[in-house]
Design a protein around this motif. Structure first.
Motif, PDB file in Angstrom:
ATOM      1  N   GLU A 187       0.853  -1.183   0.000  1.00  0.00           N
ATOM      2  CA  GLU A 187       0.000   0.000   0.000  1.00  0.00           C
ATOM      3  C   GLU A 187       0.887   1.231   0.000  1.00  0.00           C
ATOM      4  OE1 GLU A 187      -3.164   2.289   2.887  1.00  0.00           O
ATOM      5  OE2 GLU A 187      -3.337   0.093   2.705  1.00  0.00           O
ATOM      6  N   MET A 188       0.744   2.037  -1.039  1.00  0.00           N
ATOM      7  CA  MET A 188       1.553   3.235  -1.155  1.00  0.00           C
ATOM      8  C   MET A 188       1.343   4.129   0.078  1.00  0.00           C
ATOM      9  SD  MET A 188       2.979   2.558  -3.991  1.00  0.00           S
ATOM     10  CE  MET A 188       3.886   4.098  -4.144  1.00  0.00           C
ATOM     11  N   GLY A 189       2.440   4.643   0.595  1.00  0.00           N
ATOM     12  CA  GLY A 189       2.376   5.510   1.764  1.00  0.00           C
ATOM     13  C   GLY A 189       2.374   4.763   3.083  1.00  0.00           C
ATOM     14  N   ARG A 190       2.246   3.441   3.034  1.00  0.00           N
ATOM     15  CA  ARG A 190       2.243   2.665   4.279  1.00  0.00           C
ATOM     16  C   ARG A 190       3.461   1.741   4.355  1.00  0.00           C
ATOM     17  NH1 ARG A 190       0.497  -2.169   6.385  1.00  0.00           N
ATOM     18  NH2 ARG A 190      -0.264  -2.897   4.360  1.00  0.00           N
ATOM     19  N   ASN A 191       3.601   0.812   3.412  1.00  0.00           N
ATOM     20  CA  ASN A 191       4.758  -0.084   3.438  1.00  0.00           C
ATOM     21  C   ASN A 191       5.590   0.009   2.168  1.00  0.00           C
ATOM     22  OD1 ASN A 191       3.118  -1.435   1.645  1.00  0.00           O
ATOM     23  ND2 ASN A 191       2.834  -3.260   2.908  1.00  0.00           N
ATOM     24  N   ALA A 214       2.005  -9.816  -6.490  1.00  0.00           N
ATOM     25  CA  ALA A 214       1.956  -8.611  -5.677  1.00  0.00           C
ATOM     26  C   ALA A 214       0.667  -7.829  -5.930  1.00  0.00           C
ATOM     27  CB  ALA A 214       3.161  -7.716  -5.974  1.00  0.00           C
ATOM     28  N   GLU A 215      -0.035  -7.534  -4.864  1.00  0.00           N
ATOM     29  CA  GLU A 215      -1.206  -6.663  -4.938  1.00  0.00           C
ATOM     30  C   GLU A 215      -0.772  -5.269  -4.493  1.00  0.00           C
ATOM     31  OE1 GLU A 215      -5.711  -6.122  -3.053  1.00  0.00           O
ATOM     32  OE2 GLU A 215      -4.454  -7.815  -2.464  1.00  0.00           O
ATOM     33  N   VAL A 216      -0.909  -4.291  -5.367  1.00  0.00           N
ATOM     34  CA  VAL A 216      -0.474  -2.924  -5.086  1.00  0.00           C
ATOM     35  C   VAL A 216      -1.693  -2.015  -5.008  1.00  0.00           C
ATOM     36  CG1 VAL A 216       0.973  -0.999  -5.839  1.00  0.00           C
ATOM     37  CG2 VAL A 216       1.703  -3.356  -6.299  1.00  0.00           C
ATOM     38  N   ARG A 217      -1.808  -1.299  -3.889  1.00  0.00           N
ATOM     39  CA  ARG A 217      -2.910  -0.360  -3.683  1.00  0.00           C
ATOM     40  C   ARG A 217      -2.363   1.041  -3.485  1.00  0.00           C
ATOM     41  NH1 ARG A 217      -7.042  -2.997  -5.772  1.00  0.00           N
ATOM     42  NH2 ARG A 217      -7.354  -5.058  -4.829  1.00  0.00           N
ATOM     43  N   PRO A 222      -6.201   5.643  -7.023  1.00  0.00           N
ATOM     44  CA  PRO A 222      -6.752   4.280  -7.148  1.00  0.00           C
ATOM     45  C   PRO A 222      -6.601   3.677  -8.546  1.00  0.00           C
ATOM     46  CG  PRO A 222      -8.271   5.722  -5.974  1.00  0.00           C
ATOM     47  CD  PRO A 222      -7.201   6.597  -6.533  1.00  0.00           C
ATOM     48  N   ALA A 223      -6.475   4.538  -9.562  1.00  0.00           N
ATOM     49  CA  ALA A 223      -6.319   4.016 -10.920  1.00  0.00           C
ATOM     50  C   ALA A 223      -5.016   3.239 -11.083  1.00  0.00           C
ATOM     51  CB  ALA A 223      -6.380   5.162 -11.930  1.00  0.00           C
ATOM     52  N   ARG A 224      -4.093   3.436 -10.155  1.00  0.00           N
ATOM     53  CA  ARG A 224      -2.811   2.735 -10.221  1.00  0.00           C
ATOM     54  C   ARG A 224      -2.848   1.391  -9.499  1.00  0.00           C
ATOM     55  NH1 ARG A 224       1.409   7.707  -8.817  1.00  0.00           N
ATOM     56  NH2 ARG A 224       0.809   9.079 -10.547  1.00  0.00           N
ATOM     57  N   ASP A 225      -3.980   1.057  -8.892  1.00  0.00           N
ATOM     58  CA  ASP A 225      -4.101  -0.240  -8.231  1.00  0.00           C
ATOM     59  C   ASP A 225      -3.920  -1.364  -9.249  1.00  0.00           C
ATOM     60  OD1 ASP A 225      -4.712   1.234  -6.019  1.00  0.00           O
ATOM     61  OD2 ASP A 225      -6.782   0.563  -5.835  1.00  0.00           O
ATOM     62  N   GLY A 226      -3.395  -2.474  -8.793  1.00  0.00           N
ATOM     63  CA  GLY A 226      -3.263  -3.606  -9.713  1.00  0.00           C
ATOM     64  C   GLY A 226      -2.578  -4.790  -9.078  1.00  0.00           C
ATOM     65  N   ARG A 227      -2.521  -5.875  -9.839  1.00  0.00           N
ATOM     66  CA  ARG A 227      -1.833  -7.084  -9.421  1.00  0.00           C
ATOM     67  C   ARG A 227      -0.684  -7.345 -10.390  1.00  0.00           C
ATOM     68  NH1 ARG A 227      -4.773  -9.506  -5.466  1.00  0.00           N
ATOM     69  NH2 ARG A 227      -3.484 -11.375  -5.533  1.00  0.00           N
TER      70      ARG A 227
END
Length: 252
Positions: A187-191, A214-217, A222-227
């Motif tokens: 999660e961007m901004g967290r880990n 990898a699941e990226v949030r 949010p448009a950059r979310d993906g697997r």
């Protein structure tokens, strides 16, 4: 309080002090590599190994010695690398270059008759323990006392397979993106410290290894979310902390 820790053994003996460790593993590379840098206060022992000054116990480091690297954040220990010493420098700080089970394929030789054979059986004939092999039957794949390293190179070049070893020394010869070794969540901004094109820079946790999904949030975008598929991981550990650089590709 969580503390970064390391355990490094060479030839079965603990290495008392290190300056840094770097480990690189990738599905695009036959071998995984580790670079261990020993502090300048350490010198060569008389037998050609690594010894520390001020009465510390001598830890030998000879070419071919078994190497195991474990890293931890708090109590969460991970085996980052198992392999063998490839070379030891004479400079200061002293550097120990290591390769994983790929190291053993340089001297091992194999003969193959070229008759129809499953890929997994061919790898077994090479004296390798198979972790995963694509469901392929090979025809006219001949080897005459050929180094196993060359056989693996041919499998990559001729059949487009990803060929690599895991930390247990098992070989994988799989279709690109086909094998999954687990899942990791970011999660961007967290880990995640930063995102740069097809890669992420993170702390030591969460743990990541090649072939993971990898699941990226991104809560902000949010448009950059993906697997994504983890193709490679570079892990650096030292006095300045620990970081992982994770290379990603789109899920195939």
């Amino acid at each position: 309080m969580f503390v970064l820790q390391s355990k490094i053994r060479i030839g079965g003996a603990p290495l008392p002090r290190i300056a840094s460790v770097e480990v690189f593993r990738s599905v695009r590379s036959l071998g995984a590599y580790a670079l261990i840098t020993v502090p300048s206060s350490s010198v060569f022992a008389p037998q050609g190994g690594v010894g520390a000054l001020r009465g510390e116990a001598v830890t030998p480091a000879a070419v071919g010695d078994a190497v195991e690297i474990e890293l931890a954040y708090g109590t969460s220990w991970r085996t980052e690398f198992r392999g063998y010493v490839r070379s030891v420098s004479s400079a200061r700080p002293l550097e120990i270059v290591c390769e994983d089970a790929y190291y053993l394929t340089r001297e091992r030789r194999v003969s193959l008759t070229g008759g129809p054979a499953k890929l997994g059986d061919v790898l077994g004939d090479c004296g390798l323990e198979v972790g995963e092999a694509a469901d392929r039957e090979l025809h006219n794949f001949v080897a005459d006392e050929e180094p196993v390293i060359r056989v693996l190179e041919r499998l990559r070049a001729d059949f487009g397979l990803d060929v690599f070893f895991d930390t247990a020394g098992k070989v994988y010869a799989v279709e690109p993106g086909a094998y999954r070794a687990g899942e990791v969540r970011y999660e961007m901004g967290r880990n995640v410290l930063c995102r740069d094109g097809g890669g992420l820079t993170t702390f030591l946790e969460p743990y990541a290894a090649p072939c993971m999904e990898a699941e990226v949030r991104d809560p902000v975008y949010p448009a950059r979310d993906g697997r994504y598929y983890v193709t490679g991981v570079r892990t650096v550990f030292g006095r300045g902390g620990a970081r992982r650089t994770v290379s990603l590709s789109e899920i195939l």
